[in-house]
Motif scaffolding. Structure first.
Motif, PDB file in Angstrom:
ATOM      1  N   TYR A   1      -1.308   2.903  -1.411  1.00 59.20           N
ATOM      2  CA  TYR A   1      -0.491   3.537  -2.456  1.00 59.20           C
ATOM      3  C   TYR A   1      -0.125   2.558  -3.566  1.00 59.20           C
ATOM      4  O   TYR A   1      -0.312   2.843  -4.756  1.00 59.20           O
ATOM      5  N   ASP A   2       0.381   1.397  -3.216  1.00 60.94           N
ATOM      6  CA  ASP A   2       0.824   0.431  -4.227  1.00 60.94           C
ATOM      7  C   ASP A   2      -0.306  -0.036  -5.141  1.00 60.94           C
ATOM      8  O   ASP A   2      -0.061  -0.422  -6.288  1.00 60.94           O
TER       9      ASP A   2
ATOM     10  N   ASN B   1       9.801   4.658   4.978  1.00 61.60           N
ATOM     11  CA  ASN B   1       8.883   4.629   3.844  1.00 61.60           C
ATOM     12  C   ASN B   1       7.856   3.514   3.987  1.00 61.60           C
ATOM     13  O   ASN B   1       8.179   2.414   4.454  1.00 61.60           O
TER      14      ASN B   1
ATOM     15  N   GLU C   1       6.715   7.792 -11.339  1.00 59.31           N
ATOM     16  CA  GLU C   1       5.802   6.696 -10.986  1.00 59.31           C
ATOM     17  C   GLU C   1       5.320   5.952 -12.230  1.00 59.31           C
ATOM     18  O   GLU C   1       5.173   4.721 -12.206  1.00 59.31           O
TER      19      GLU C   1
ATOM     20  N   ASP D   1      10.582   2.946  -2.294  1.00 62.02           N
ATOM     21  CA  ASP D   1       9.881   4.202  -2.566  1.00 62.02           C
ATOM     22  C   ASP D   1      10.885   5.355  -2.559  1.00 62.02           C
ATOM     23  O   ASP D   1      11.604   5.551  -1.580  1.00 62.02           O
TER      24      ASP D   1
ATOM     25  N   THR E   1       6.536   1.911   1.596  1.00 60.90           N
ATOM     26  CA  THR E   1       6.777   0.890   0.582  1.00 60.90           C
ATOM     27  C   THR E   1       8.272   0.760   0.318  1.00 60.90           C
ATOM     28  O   THR E   1       8.972   1.766   0.179  1.00 60.90           O
TER      29      THR E   1
ATOM     30  N   ARG F   1       9.913   8.631  -3.323  1.00 61.70           N
ATOM     31  CA  ARG F   1       9.172   9.905  -3.337  1.00 61.70           C
ATOM     32  C   ARG F   1       9.757  10.948  -2.398  1.00 61.70           C
ATOM     33  O   ARG F   1       9.630  12.154  -2.635  1.00 61.70           O
TER      34      ARG F   1
END
Length: 283
Positions: A157-158, A24, A182, A29, A26, A31
């Protein structure tokens, strides 16, 4: 020499097929937890025919651009999941089974909460295209939105959640199974972050497992495993486990749907098999 060779052969058999997927981007994460569960189960269900396996994440974290490059060059990973496109299917080996039954094509948006009243006035696709969109760097959706006439801002993304909450763009479209989780994870740090209430954007967006062009053996094994999962119902069990709550939260029947085109979609996309696709009408 014969004994040594036998030991090496036994060790190799015990180790089995090595499968390395992208770590991942992050920490924490979640997802892709569903896709990792599908991946492991497909390998487990094919152990009797194909033998043991070792499954591990890559040693380095990767964004989508890096993932595709590493997979194409046959370097640190030998399996990945991503949306499909004509270009990706030219460079890589796909399994044309939508891993999330195409649900990622149904998009609800994260927004700055005080923009809801303005968004409620949107009645046509032309009006929708006047709103700006946020997306991650290297995401396949960027080209799709731009091809449909949207103004797109990209970021890590973050950073997208803070940018959404501060009004840097109007919409941060997310998959149904992504948006609510999220919001929950990020709203404490970004109190003005909210899930938009009334709009649903749809475009065909199947996610597949992909492999290096030279790795037909792993592709064959994974497809056999996925077909077994579809047949015995375990594929649908995982889909409902990770998506059922969000589907209910999204109130799909109460949203105004805007359909946009996906010019990146290959002609081989299996629309002729409705059992592979999520149908919101039946929910």
């Amino acid at each position: 020499m014969i004994v040594a060779a036998a030991l090496l052969s036994t060790a190799a058999l015990g180790a089995g097929m090595k499968v390395t997927y992208p770590a991942n981007e992050t920490a924490g994460d979640t997802r892709f937890n569903d896709l990792m569960e599908i991946m492991r189960m497909a390998l487990e269900k094919t152990t009797p025919e194909f033998g043991p396996f070792e499954l591990e994440a890559s040693s380095e974290k990767m964004n989508e651009d890096r993932i595709l490059s590493e997979l194409k060059n046959g370097k640190s990973i030998n399996i990945a999941w991503t949306s499909t496109s004509t270009e990706k299917e030219k460079d890589l080996l796909p399994i044309r089974i939508p891993l999330r039954k195409g649900i990622l094509g149904y998009r609800v948006a994260l927004i700055q909460a005080n923009k809801q009243a303005e968004i409620d006035k949107i009645g046509t696709l032309i009006e929708l295209k006047k709103l700006s969109i946020g997306q991650g760097i290297g995401w396949g959706d960027v080209k799709l939105y731009e091809a449909n006439g949207f103004n797109v801002t990209t970021a890590k993304y973050d950073d997208l959640f803070k940018m959404t909450a501060s009004g840097r763009f109007d919409l941060f479209p997310r998959g149904i199974s992504e948006a609510f989780a999220e919001e929950e994870r990020n709203v404490k740090a970004n109190p003005t972050l909210a899930v938009e209430k009334n709009i649903l954007i749809y475009y065909p967006w199947p996610y597949y497992f992909f492999f290096n062009k030279s790795d037909a053996a792993l592709q064959k094994r994974m497809e056999a495993g996925l077909r077994k999962m579809i047949k015995d119902g375990s594929f649908d069990v995982i889909f409902k486990k990770y998506n059922g709550k969000a589907i209910a939260q999204a109130n799909l029947k109460g949203r105004k749907i805007f359909r946009i085109k996906n010019p990146l979609l290959p002609k081989e996309t299996p629309f002729d098999d409705p059992s592979l696709w999520f149908n919101p009408v039946s929910q």
